[in-house]
Scaffold this motif. Structure first.
Motif, PDB file in Angstrom:
ATOM      1  N   LEU A 133       0.824  -1.206   0.000  1.00 19.98           N
ATOM      2  CA  LEU A 133       0.000   0.000   0.000  1.00 19.98           C
ATOM      3  C   LEU A 133       0.861   1.260   0.000  1.00 19.98           C
ATOM      4  O   LEU A 133       1.985   1.263   0.506  1.00 19.98           O
ATOM      5  N   SER A 134       0.328   2.343  -0.528  1.00 17.95           N
ATOM      6  CA  SER A 134       1.047   3.614  -0.566  1.00 17.95           C
ATOM      7  C   SER A 134       1.054   4.261   0.812  1.00 17.95           C
ATOM      8  O   SER A 134       0.297   3.878   1.711  1.00 17.95           O
ATOM      9  N   GLU A 135       1.908   5.263   0.986  1.00 16.33           N
ATOM     10  CA  GLU A 135       2.006   5.969   2.266  1.00 16.33           C
ATOM     11  C   GLU A 135       0.673   6.606   2.646  1.00 16.33           C
ATOM     12  O   GLU A 135       0.245   6.554   3.802  1.00 16.33           O
ATOM     13  N   LYS A 136      -0.010   7.190   1.676  1.00 22.87           N
ATOM     14  CA  LYS A 136      -1.295   7.842   1.946  1.00 22.87           C
ATOM     15  C   LYS A 136      -2.321   6.840   2.466  1.00 22.87           C
ATOM     16  O   LYS A 136      -3.045   7.126   3.428  1.00 22.87           O
ATOM     17  N   LYS A 137      -2.400   5.678   1.848  1.00 21.96           N
ATOM     18  CA  LYS A 137      -3.354   4.666   2.273  1.00 21.96           C
ATOM     19  C   LYS A 137      -3.000   4.126   3.662  1.00 21.96           C
ATOM     20  O   LYS A 137      -3.875   3.886   4.494  1.00 21.96           O
ATOM     21  N   ILE A 138      -1.696   3.940   3.910  1.00 21.31           N
ATOM     22  CA  ILE A 138      -1.253   3.470   5.224  1.00 21.31           C
ATOM     23  C   ILE A 138      -1.639   4.470   6.301  1.00 21.31           C
ATOM     24  O   ILE A 138      -2.122   4.108   7.384  1.00 21.31           O
ATOM     25  N   GLN A 139      -1.420   5.757   6.016  1.00 18.30           N
ATOM     26  CA  GLN A 139      -1.767   6.797   6.975  1.00 18.30           C
ATOM     27  C   GLN A 139      -3.264   6.778   7.282  1.00 18.30           C
ATOM     28  O   GLN A 139      -3.682   6.911   8.441  1.00 18.30           O
ATOM     29  N   GLY A 140      -4.076   6.624   6.236  1.00 20.05           N
ATOM     30  CA  GLY A 140      -5.526   6.595   6.430  1.00 20.05           C
ATOM     31  C   GLY A 140      -5.970   5.384   7.224  1.00 20.05           C
ATOM     32  O   GLY A 140      -6.773   5.493   8.162  1.00 20.05           O
ATOM     33  N   ILE A 141      -5.439   4.211   6.864  1.00 15.22           N
ATOM     34  CA  ILE A 141      -5.807   2.979   7.551  1.00 15.22           C
ATOM     35  C   ILE A 141      -5.389   3.032   9.016  1.00 15.22           C
ATOM     36  O   ILE A 141      -6.165   2.712   9.923  1.00 15.22           O
ATOM     37  N   MET A 142      -4.152   3.465   9.264  1.00 13.39           N
ATOM     38  CA  MET A 142      -3.656   3.505  10.639  1.00 13.39           C
ATOM     39  C   MET A 142      -4.384   4.556  11.464  1.00 13.39           C
ATOM     40  O   MET A 142      -4.638   4.365  12.653  1.00 13.39           O
ATOM     41  N   GLY A 143      -4.714   5.668  10.843  1.00 12.91           N
ATOM     42  CA  GLY A 143      -5.444   6.713  11.562  1.00 12.91           C
ATOM     43  C   GLY A 143      -6.781   6.197  12.058  1.00 12.91           C
ATOM     44  O   GLY A 143      -7.148   6.375  13.222  1.00 12.91           O
ATOM     45  N   CYS A 144      -7.514   5.533  11.168  1.00 14.17           N
ATOM     46  CA  CYS A 144      -8.811   4.958  11.542  1.00 14.17           C
ATOM     47  C   CYS A 144      -8.639   3.837  12.556  1.00 14.17           C
ATOM     48  O   CYS A 144      -9.408   3.732  13.525  1.00 14.17           O
ATOM     49  N   ALA A 145      -7.630   2.979  12.333  1.00 16.41           N
ATOM     50  CA  ALA A 145      -7.408   1.846  13.228  1.00 16.41           C
ATOM     51  C   ALA A 145      -7.065   2.309  14.641  1.00 16.41           C
ATOM     52  O   ALA A 145      -7.579   1.772  15.631  1.00 16.41           O
TER      53      ALA A 145
END
Length: 297
Positions: A126-138
């Motif tokens: 996954l890209s950095e942007k997607k990782i940031q979004g997923i981790m933020g929600c998680a």
């Protein structure tokens, strides 16, 4: 049967260690420019908290980001690889001292491991942007679960040490999902604790289930992260070595500790990091692949 489970765990740990050390040695002259001292301190503190049941993924992600010790994109891989050996140690400890019905234990460990294997292959790409979004929600969800436990909104559980029928099926499916989410940087502890409570099991059973699940799934997921190179090698090595010391200190030496106060602090840090991750994701404007190709030309 427990001896067989622990033997398999030992073999998984050995397999992971060989892959990890081989990759670290191969890239020993290309390590990141973060601080050995800082990542060692983070590894000790987070694993100390982990053995007390507070969890290491949320706090580890928060500290790595706060002190700028890792690129956001590789934080999930760093957490999985770095905490793999410490969690295996915890798995041995808690599966030995707390009894769980065999079918329930094996079923949930297996489902979490399969979930992690399938999830790691996706998350590592996954890209950095997607990782940031997923981790933020998680992280936000994790903080809510921790808060719910602190204010008494979560059920108190029951006395059962095993499950059967529909409850066992629910537990297996849920642990499969939690195993996959582990590879996105969300810790399994709080959700697994909630699952155990909701299904009417004894709160104590959550410890061998959550530590055991993580101990089995993490070597499988971590090897994939290592092969993809999607992790911070220096931080992971510090977590794997100094971090184990934190576990033994917490498990064998500490008799009394203001866990309640520490948990509130962790909730605050997790919420802060969640908001920070989500803001970074919103600000991160990825370059389309066709544009990247043009720049490279």
């Amino acid at each position: 049967m427990l001896k067989i489970i622990l033997s398999l765990l030992g073999l998984l740990g050995l397999w992971f260690s060989i892959v990890f050390v081989k990759d670290f040695t191969k890239h020993k002259n290309q390590l990141e420019d973060n601080s050995w001292v800082m990542v060692s301190i983070i590894g000790f503190v987070t694993n100390f908290f982990d053995a007390l049941g507070i969890g290491s993924f949320a706090t580890g992600a928060a500290l790595l980001k706060t002190f700028k010790q890792s690129n956001d994109r590789v934080i999930p891989g760093t957490l999985n690889v770095g905490y793999c050996i410490p969690v295996i140690v915890e798995g041995f400890i808690f599966m030995t001292v707390i009894e769980v019905e065999t079918v329930t234990l094996i079923s949930m460990l297996t489902s979490a491991t399969i979930g992690a294997y399938l999830g790691a292959g996706i998350v590592s790409k996954l890209s950095e942007k997607k990782i940031q979004g997923i981790m933020g929600c998680a992280l936000f969800v994790t903080a809510l679960l921790m808060f719910a436990g602190k204010v008494g909104w979560m059920p108190s559980g029951g006395e059962a040490i095993g499950l059967s029928g529909s409850k066992l099926i629910i537990a297996v499916i849920a642990n499969f999902i939690l195993g996959a989410l582990m590879t996105a940087g969300i810790g399994l502890y709080a959700p697994c604790m909630a699952l155990v409570f909701f299904l009417g099991m004894s709160p104590k059973v959550a410890f061998p289930l959550m530590f055991g699940s993580c101990a089995f799934l993490m070597p499988v997921a971590s090897v994939k992260f290592v092969k993809e190179g999607a992790y911070n090698r220096k931080a992971s090595m510090a977590f794997s070595t100094v971090g184990v010391i934190g576990i033994f200190v917490a498990t064998y030496l500490v008799k009394t500790l203001p866990i309640s106060t520490l948990t509130w602090i962790v909730i605050g840090v997790v919420l802060y990091t969640s908001i920070s991750m989500l803001r970074s994701a919103l600000k991160n404007k990825e370059i389309p692949e066709n544009m990247v190709a043009k720049v490279q030309e």
